[in-house]
Design a protein around this motif. Structure first.
Motif, short mmCIF file in Angstrom:
data_model
loop_
_atom_site.label_atom_id
_atom_site.label_comp_id
_atom_site.label_asym_id
_atom_site.label_seq_id
_atom_site.Cartn_x
_atom_site.Cartn_y
_atom_site.Cartn_z
N MET A 216 9.49 -8.05 -4.62
CA MET A 216 9.66 -6.98 -3.63
C MET A 216 8.40 -6.87 -2.78
N ASP A 217 8.58 -6.86 -1.46
CA ASP A 217 7.50 -6.66 -0.50
C ASP A 217 7.59 -5.24 0.05
N ILE A 218 6.52 -4.47 -0.18
CA ILE A 218 6.47 -3.08 0.27
C ILE A 218 5.51 -2.97 1.45
N PRO A 219 5.95 -2.47 2.61
CA PRO A 219 5.03 -2.29 3.75
C PRO A 219 4.28 -0.97 3.64
N VAL A 220 2.98 -1.01 3.95
CA VAL A 220 2.16 0.19 3.98
C VAL A 220 1.36 0.19 5.28
N ALA A 221 0.97 1.37 5.70
CA ALA A 221 0.22 1.50 6.95
C ALA A 221 -1.21 0.98 6.78
N TYR A 222 -1.85 0.67 7.92
CA TYR A 222 -3.21 0.11 7.87
C TYR A 222 -4.22 1.11 7.32
N GLY A 223 -3.96 2.39 7.48
CA GLY A 223 -4.94 3.38 7.02
C GLY A 223 -4.89 3.67 5.54
N GLU A 224 -3.96 3.08 4.80
CA GLU A 224 -3.82 3.39 3.38
C GLU A 224 -4.79 2.56 2.54
N ASP A 225 -5.14 3.14 1.38
CA ASP A 225 -6.03 2.46 0.44
C ASP A 225 -5.21 1.45 -0.38
N ILE A 226 -5.52 0.17 -0.26
CA ILE A 226 -4.75 -0.88 -0.93
C ILE A 226 -4.85 -0.75 -2.45
N ASP A 227 -6.03 -0.38 -2.95
CA ASP A 227 -6.18 -0.21 -4.39
C ASP A 227 -5.29 0.92 -4.92
N GLU A 228 -5.20 2.00 -4.15
CA GLU A 228 -4.31 3.09 -4.56
C GLU A 228 -2.85 2.65 -4.53
N VAL A 229 -2.51 1.89 -3.51
CA VAL A 229 -1.14 1.38 -3.43
C VAL A 229 -0.84 0.48 -4.62
N ARG A 230 -1.77 -0.39 -4.97
CA ARG A 230 -1.57 -1.30 -6.11
C ARG A 230 -1.38 -0.51 -7.40
N ASP A 231 -2.24 0.48 -7.63
CA ASP A 231 -2.13 1.29 -8.86
C ASP A 231 -0.81 2.05 -8.90
#
Length: 338
Positions: A216-231
């Motif tokens: 699954m590929d989840i799109p996130v905005a550029y301003g989001e924290d990638i580490d938080e998204v991963r967790d």
């Protein structure tokens, strides 16, 4: 085929016990010859048929026993993984047993028929030669049919796919409903039934053999924290894995592979989960729903397409139609004013 002469003295044949005994007891050549025709040969043919039936029964019993043992042998597994694997082994063993029994029956029947013809007194040499010529002619004339059968045999022996698998055969993809020696029948997601000749299958993509993977590929905005998204993705997937409904469908801990793509719309973060066969689509649908709900709760922005309209605002005290006409008049050239 050439028959042996009727006036052969069967009582002189050391292998013809019945004729020799009748001739010895009666001393009558005619009775001895009649006993050979109406008693010895039918009895020999009956014995050959009984031997063939017994040989077929014995071989089928051996094949069934071996197939049953191969299909019921337990495979090590955890979290319900062994069940679909053992079921597939049982189905494959059953298919192989059916194929082997058909082959053994054909071979035994051919041998018995040839022995009966020989017992009737005909020379089977020319018959075998003719059968070879006919077989060669059929081989040249029905190459596509032979190719289909040979391909079907290899598909069954190599376990490339089985009934219930989701496969991509090139011309069509869907769930396998039947596999024969000549054709494979599959049904696609729209309900269309496809009949694919085994000889025309040059590649097989099996999406349900042993295990599968939900990606699954989840799109996130550029301003989001990638580490938080991963967790967040890991936490959502782990909670889903602990649910009773999904415990047997998710085989291994979920993985977040990281940023998979960067585009104008946002950043794509890829998640992968190893699942039981044919469960990858249900897992990925449930995971998408849970991830979207968790992103909304945490305020993580998921980018989406925006439409922005540009235009001249209306002037004060002028309605919309008058403003549009005034704008056109302002853009008119001197030639247009004339």
């Amino acid at each position: 085929m050439t028959a042996l002469p009727f006036d052969n003295e069967c009582w002189t044949d050391p292998d013809n016990t019945t004729c020799r005994l009748v001739h010895k007891w009666t001393g009558n050549d005619t009775l001895a010859e009649m006993s050979n025709i109406f008693l010895a040969k039918p009895l020999s043919i009956l014995i050959l048929i009984l031997i063939g039936i017994f040989a077929r029964w014995l071989l089928n019993r051996v094949i069934d026993k071996v197939a049953r043992r191969a299909g019921t042998t337990a495979m090590p597994g955890a979290l319900g993984r062994a069940a679909p694997i053992n079921q597939r082994r049982a189905l494959r063993a059953e298919s192989l047993a059916s194929l082997l029994k058909s082959i053994s029956t054909a071979v035994i029947a051919s041998i018995v028929v040839l022995m009966i013809i020989a017992q009737l007194g005909y020379n089977i040499g020319p018959l075998l030669a003719s059968a070879g010529i006919v077989g060669l002619a059929l081989g040249f004339g029905a190459q596509s049919l032979v190719k289909d059968f040979v391909s079907g045999i290899f598909m069954v022996f190599e376990d490339q796919y089985g009934v219930g698998d989701w496969v991509d055969l090139g011309p069509a993809d869907g769930t396998v409903e039947a596999v024969s020696m000549r054709i494979t029948r599959i049904r696609d997601v729209d309900g269309t039934v496809w009949y694919v000749r085994n000889g025309e299958i040059t590649r097989v993509g099996n999406m349900s053999q042993n295990w599968a993977r939900a990606v699954m590929d989840i799109p996130v905005a550029y301003g989001e924290d990638i580490d938080e998204v991963r967790d967040t993705l890991i936490a959502v997937a782990e909670r889903m894995r602990e649910d009773e409904e999904w415990r047997t469908k998710i085989l291994e801990p979920p993985e977040v592979w990281g940023v998979n793509a960067i585009s104008a719309e946002g950043i794509m973060v890829r998640t992968a989960i190893k699942t039981a066969p044919l469960e990858q689509w249900a897992v990925i649908r449930e995971l998408r729903e849970r991830v979207l709900n968790e992103f909304e709760r945490l305020g993580i922005d998921v980018p989406y397409a925006h439409a922005v309209a540009y235009g001249q605002p209306p002037r004060d005290g002028v309605d919309g139609d008058d403003a549009r006409n005034a704008a056109i008049a302002d853009q008119a050239t001197p030639d247009d004013a004339l």
